[in-house]
Design an enzyme around this catalytic site. Structure first.
Site, PDB file in Angstrom:
ATOM      1  N   CYS A  92       0.805  -1.223   0.000  1.00 36.28           N
ATOM      2  CA  CYS A  92       0.000   0.000   0.000  1.00 36.28           C
ATOM      3  C   CYS A  92       0.846   1.287   0.000  1.00 36.28           C
ATOM      4  O   CYS A  92       1.447   1.615  -1.012  1.00 36.28           O
ATOM      5  CB  CYS A  92      -0.994  -0.053   1.152  1.00 36.28           C
ATOM      6  N   ARG A 126     -12.785   5.866  -1.131  1.00 34.90           N
ATOM      7  CA  ARG A 126     -11.747   4.888  -0.774  1.00 34.90           C
ATOM      8  C   ARG A 126     -12.080   3.525  -1.370  1.00 34.90           C
ATOM      9  O   ARG A 126     -13.252   3.134  -1.422  1.00 34.90           O
ATOM     10  CB  ARG A 126     -11.629   4.756   0.746  1.00 34.90           C
ATOM     11  N   HIS A 191      -3.387  -5.674   2.436  1.00 38.88           N
ATOM     12  CA  HIS A 191      -3.070  -5.867   3.848  1.00 38.88           C
ATOM     13  C   HIS A 191      -3.701  -7.201   4.216  1.00 38.88           C
ATOM     14  O   HIS A 191      -4.093  -7.974   3.358  1.00 38.88           O
ATOM     15  CB  HIS A 191      -3.709  -4.753   4.690  1.00 38.88           C
TER      16      HIS A 191
HETATM   17  N1  GLN Z   1      -2.011   6.902   1.457  1.00 40.28           N
HETATM   18  C1  GLN Z   1      -2.367   5.792   0.741  1.00 40.28           C
HETATM   19  C2  GLN Z   1      -3.766   5.731   0.212  1.00 40.28           C
HETATM   20  O1  GLN Z   1      -4.764   5.948   0.897  1.00 40.28           O
HETATM   21  C3  GLN Z   1      -1.921   4.546   1.459  1.00 40.28           C
HETATM   22  C4  GLN Z   1      -2.914   3.889   2.388  1.00 40.28           C
HETATM   23  C5  GLN Z   1      -2.426   2.600   2.980  1.00 40.28           C
HETATM   24  O2  GLN Z   1      -1.224   2.354   3.074  1.00 40.28           O
HETATM   25  N2  GLN Z   1      -3.351   1.781   3.460  1.00 40.28           N
HETATM   26  O3  GLN Z   1      -3.899   5.450  -0.929  1.00 40.28           O
END
Ligand code: GLN
Length: 239
Positions: A92, A126, A191
Protein backbone atom coordinates in the site's frame (compact mmCIF):
# COMPACT_ATOMS: atom_id res chain seq x y z
CA UNK A 1 20.96 -17.12 7.61
CA UNK A 2 18.33 -14.81 6.09
CA UNK A 3 18.60 -11.14 6.99
CA UNK A 4 15.32 -9.25 7.10
CA UNK A 5 14.98 -5.50 7.21
CA UNK A 6 11.68 -3.95 8.27
CA UNK A 7 11.89 -0.40 7.01
CA UNK A 8 10.01 2.33 8.92
CA UNK A 9 8.06 -0.03 11.24
CA UNK A 10 7.06 2.94 13.42
CA UNK A 11 5.43 4.77 10.53
CA UNK A 12 4.41 2.09 8.02
CA UNK A 13 2.44 -0.53 9.89
CA UNK A 14 -1.26 -0.49 9.07
CA UNK A 15 -3.81 -3.26 9.59
CA UNK A 16 -1.29 -5.67 11.12
CA UNK A 17 1.35 -5.31 8.40
CA UNK A 18 3.95 -6.48 10.93
CA UNK A 19 2.29 -9.90 10.66
CA UNK A 20 4.07 -10.24 7.31
CA UNK A 21 7.41 -10.27 9.11
CA UNK A 22 6.12 -12.73 11.72
CA UNK A 23 4.85 -15.15 9.05
CA UNK A 24 8.08 -14.92 7.06
CA UNK A 25 10.21 -15.49 10.18
CA UNK A 26 8.12 -18.39 11.51
CA UNK A 27 8.00 -20.26 8.22
CA UNK A 28 11.79 -20.00 8.04
CA UNK A 29 12.28 -21.13 11.64
CA UNK A 30 9.89 -24.08 11.31
CA UNK A 31 12.26 -25.34 8.64
CA UNK A 32 15.41 -24.70 10.65
CA UNK A 33 16.42 -21.66 8.60
CA UNK A 34 18.06 -18.97 10.76
CA UNK A 35 16.66 -15.45 10.41
CA UNK A 36 17.52 -12.08 11.89
CA UNK A 37 15.22 -9.08 11.73
CA UNK A 38 16.42 -5.51 11.84
CA UNK A 39 14.06 -2.59 12.19
CA UNK A 40 15.18 0.66 10.58
CA UNK A 41 13.40 3.93 11.21
CA UNK A 42 13.99 7.46 9.89
CA UNK A 43 17.72 8.19 9.69
CA UNK A 44 18.87 4.70 10.74
CA UNK A 45 21.64 3.26 8.58
CA UNK A 46 20.64 0.28 6.41
CA UNK A 47 22.92 -1.84 4.28
CA UNK A 48 20.63 -3.10 1.52
CA UNK A 49 23.48 -5.05 -0.03
CA UNK A 50 23.59 -7.14 3.17
CA UNK A 51 19.80 -7.66 3.31
CA UNK A 52 17.89 -10.64 1.92
CA UNK A 53 14.29 -9.57 2.47
CA UNK A 54 13.10 -5.99 2.74
CA UNK A 55 9.61 -5.19 3.98
CA UNK A 56 7.73 -1.89 3.68
CA UNK A 57 4.20 -1.67 5.05
CA UNK A 58 1.34 0.73 4.52
CA UNK A 59 0.77 4.14 6.06
CA UNK A 60 -1.39 7.19 5.70
CA UNK A 61 -0.54 10.15 3.45
CA UNK A 62 0.95 11.90 6.48
CA UNK A 63 3.40 9.08 7.11
CA UNK A 64 4.32 8.86 3.44
CA UNK A 65 5.15 12.58 3.54
CA UNK A 66 7.41 12.06 6.57
CA UNK A 67 9.26 9.23 4.86
CA UNK A 68 9.66 10.64 1.33
CA UNK A 69 12.83 12.66 2.09
CA UNK A 70 14.50 9.92 4.14
CA UNK A 71 13.86 7.15 1.62
CA UNK A 72 15.11 9.34 -1.22
CA UNK A 73 18.59 9.35 0.34
CA UNK A 74 18.56 5.56 0.17
CA UNK A 75 17.53 5.41 -3.50
CA UNK A 76 20.84 4.57 -5.19
CA UNK A 77 21.69 1.79 -2.76
CA UNK A 78 18.18 0.34 -2.85
CA UNK A 79 18.18 0.46 -6.61
CA UNK A 80 21.40 -1.47 -6.94
CA UNK A 81 20.21 -4.08 -4.38
CA UNK A 82 16.97 -4.52 -6.34
CA UNK A 83 18.92 -4.96 -9.58
CA UNK A 84 20.94 -7.57 -7.66
CA UNK A 85 17.81 -9.55 -6.80
CA UNK A 86 16.93 -8.23 -3.33
CA UNK A 87 13.55 -9.68 -2.33
CA UNK A 88 11.16 -6.85 -1.47
CA UNK A 89 7.55 -6.84 -0.31
CA UNK A 90 5.94 -3.39 -0.31
CA UNK A 91 2.34 -2.89 0.79
CA UNK A 92 0.00 0.00 0.00
CA UNK A 93 1.74 3.24 1.15
CA UNK A 94 5.11 1.45 0.88
CA UNK A 95 4.13 0.30 -2.61
CA UNK A 96 3.20 3.83 -3.66
CA UNK A 97 6.61 5.15 -2.47
CA UNK A 98 8.46 2.91 -4.95
CA UNK A 99 6.69 4.48 -7.95
CA UNK A 100 6.95 7.91 -9.60
CA UNK A 101 4.71 9.88 -7.26
CA UNK A 102 1.55 9.93 -5.17
CA UNK A 103 -0.83 12.86 -5.62
CA UNK A 104 -2.93 13.30 -2.47
CA UNK A 105 -6.59 14.31 -2.36
CA UNK A 106 -5.65 17.94 -1.76
CA UNK A 107 -3.31 18.00 -4.76
CA UNK A 108 0.06 17.70 -3.01
CA UNK A 109 2.58 15.56 -4.80
CA UNK A 110 4.63 13.19 -2.64
CA UNK A 111 7.58 12.14 -4.77
CA UNK A 112 8.29 8.42 -5.01
CA UNK A 113 11.61 6.74 -5.74
CA UNK A 114 10.72 6.01 -9.35
CA UNK A 115 12.28 2.55 -9.06
CA UNK A 116 9.24 0.98 -10.71
CA UNK A 117 7.25 2.57 -13.48
CA UNK A 118 3.85 3.56 -12.06
CA UNK A 119 2.15 6.56 -10.50
CA UNK A 120 -0.66 6.97 -7.99
CA UNK A 121 -3.37 9.60 -7.62
CA UNK A 122 -5.92 9.81 -4.83
CA UNK A 123 -9.54 9.40 -5.86
CA UNK A 124 -12.73 10.53 -4.15
CA UNK A 125 -13.98 7.26 -2.75
CA UNK A 126 -11.75 4.89 -0.77
CA UNK A 127 -11.26 1.47 -2.30
CA UNK A 128 -12.07 -0.75 0.61
CA UNK A 129 -12.79 -4.41 1.29
CA UNK A 130 -11.66 -7.96 0.70
CA UNK A 131 -9.73 -8.80 -2.44
CA UNK A 132 -8.83 -11.97 -4.31
CA UNK A 133 -6.19 -11.89 -7.01
CA UNK A 134 -4.62 -14.47 -9.25
CA UNK A 135 -0.81 -14.44 -9.29
CA UNK A 136 1.65 -16.45 -11.37
CA UNK A 137 4.19 -18.08 -9.03
CA UNK A 138 6.73 -20.47 -10.52
CA UNK A 139 4.57 -21.11 -13.57
CA UNK A 140 1.38 -21.85 -11.58
CA UNK A 141 -1.60 -19.56 -11.05
CA UNK A 142 -2.15 -19.05 -7.33
CA UNK A 143 -5.03 -17.24 -5.63
CA UNK A 144 -3.91 -14.61 -3.16
CA UNK A 145 -6.29 -13.16 -0.54
CA UNK A 146 -6.15 -9.85 1.28
CA UNK A 147 -7.86 -6.68 2.40
CA UNK A 148 -7.50 -3.26 0.77
CA UNK A 149 -8.14 0.23 2.10
CA UNK A 150 -6.68 3.02 -0.01
CA UNK A 151 -7.70 6.18 -1.77
CA UNK A 152 -4.75 6.02 -4.17
CA UNK A 153 -5.37 4.76 -7.70
CA UNK A 154 -2.21 3.28 -9.16
CA UNK A 155 -1.60 3.12 -12.88
CA UNK A 156 1.20 0.96 -14.20
CA UNK A 157 3.51 2.05 -17.01
CA UNK A 158 6.17 -0.45 -18.12
CA UNK A 159 6.00 -2.34 -14.81
CA UNK A 160 4.11 -5.65 -14.77
CA UNK A 161 1.17 -6.12 -12.41
CA UNK A 162 1.46 -8.58 -9.53
CA UNK A 163 -1.84 -10.20 -10.36
CA UNK A 164 -5.28 -10.08 -11.88
CA UNK A 165 -8.25 -9.01 -9.74
CA UNK A 166 -10.90 -11.69 -9.24
CA UNK A 167 -12.78 -9.82 -6.50
CA UNK A 168 -12.30 -6.31 -5.10
CA UNK A 169 -10.68 -3.23 -6.65
CA UNK A 170 -6.93 -3.69 -6.85
CA UNK A 171 -4.74 -0.93 -8.24
CA UNK A 172 -7.46 1.46 -9.34
CA UNK A 173 -10.84 -0.24 -9.49
CA UNK A 174 -10.98 -0.09 -13.28
CA UNK A 175 -8.21 -1.87 -15.20
CA UNK A 176 -8.42 -5.22 -13.38
CA UNK A 177 -4.80 -5.29 -12.20
CA UNK A 178 -3.41 -5.53 -8.69
CA UNK A 179 0.04 -4.63 -7.45
CA UNK A 180 3.29 -4.50 -9.34
CA UNK A 181 6.22 -6.82 -9.86
CA UNK A 182 9.77 -6.26 -10.99
CA UNK A 183 12.61 -8.79 -10.57
CA UNK A 184 12.18 -9.93 -6.93
CA UNK A 185 10.11 -6.89 -5.92
CA UNK A 186 6.48 -7.61 -5.06
CA UNK A 187 4.15 -4.65 -4.49
CA UNK A 188 0.53 -4.98 -3.44
CA UNK A 189 -2.38 -3.11 -1.91
CA UNK A 190 -3.25 -6.18 0.13
CA UNK A 191 -3.07 -5.87 3.85
CA UNK A 192 -4.57 -8.65 5.83
CA UNK A 193 -1.75 -9.06 6.70
CA UNK A 194 -0.89 -10.62 3.38
CA UNK A 195 1.68 -13.32 4.19
CA UNK A 196 -0.02 -15.17 7.09
CA UNK A 197 -3.07 -15.60 4.86
CA UNK A 198 -1.08 -16.71 1.85
CA UNK A 199 1.42 -19.41 2.75
CA UNK A 200 2.32 -20.13 -0.88
CA UNK A 201 3.33 -16.53 -1.50
CA UNK A 202 5.36 -16.45 1.74
CA UNK A 203 7.21 -19.60 0.74
CA UNK A 204 7.85 -18.17 -2.70
CA UNK A 205 9.54 -15.12 -1.13
CA UNK A 206 11.55 -17.32 1.25
CA UNK A 207 12.67 -19.55 -1.64
CA UNK A 208 13.77 -16.49 -3.64
CA UNK A 209 15.76 -15.15 -0.69
CA UNK A 210 17.46 -18.54 -0.14
CA UNK A 211 18.19 -18.94 -3.84
CA UNK A 212 19.93 -15.58 -3.87
CA UNK A 213 22.16 -16.95 -1.09
CA UNK A 214 22.97 -19.96 -3.26
CA UNK A 215 20.50 -22.37 -1.60
CA UNK A 216 18.30 -23.49 -4.47
CA UNK A 217 16.51 -26.31 -2.65
CA UNK A 218 12.80 -27.17 -2.43
CA UNK A 219 11.33 -25.99 0.90
CA UNK A 220 10.20 -28.62 3.40
CA UNK A 221 6.37 -28.67 3.24
CA UNK A 222 4.57 -27.39 6.36
CA UNK A 223 1.14 -28.21 7.74
CA UNK A 224 -0.96 -25.48 6.11
CA UNK A 225 -4.40 -26.92 6.85
CA UNK A 226 -5.58 -23.85 8.77
CA UNK A 227 -4.29 -21.42 6.15
CA UNK A 228 -5.98 -23.43 3.41
CA UNK A 229 -9.26 -23.53 5.30
CA UNK A 230 -9.14 -19.77 5.88
CA UNK A 231 -8.59 -19.20 2.16
CA UNK A 232 -11.44 -21.56 1.32
CA UNK A 233 -13.81 -19.56 3.54
CA UNK A 234 -12.82 -16.38 1.71
CA UNK A 235 -13.09 -18.04 -1.65
CA UNK A 236 -16.63 -19.27 -0.92
CA UNK A 237 -17.61 -15.84 0.37
CA UNK A 238 -16.08 -13.73 -2.37
CA UNK A 239 -16.06 -15.71 -5.60
N1 GLN B 1 -2.01 6.90 1.46
C1 GLN B 1 -2.37 5.79 0.74
C2 GLN B 1 -3.77 5.73 0.21
O1 GLN B 1 -4.76 5.95 0.90
C3 GLN B 1 -1.92 4.55 1.46
C4 GLN B 1 -2.91 3.89 2.39
C5 GLN B 1 -2.43 2.60 2.98
O2 GLN B 1 -1.22 2.35 3.07
N2 GLN B 1 -3.35 1.78 3.46
O3 GLN B 1 -3.90 5.45 -0.93
Amino acid sequence: MIKICHLYPELLNLYGDRGNIIAFVRRCQWRGVDVTTREANLGDPVDFSDTDFLFLGGGSDREQDLIAGDIKRRRAELRSAIENGLVVLAICGGYQLLGQYYRTGDGRVIPGLGLLDFYTEAGGKRLLGNVVIEVMLDGALVRVYGFENHSGRTFLGETEPLGKVLAGNGNNGCDGWEGARYKNVFCSYLHGPLLPKNAGLTDHLIALALKRRGLDLPLIPLDDRFEKRACKVLQDRLL
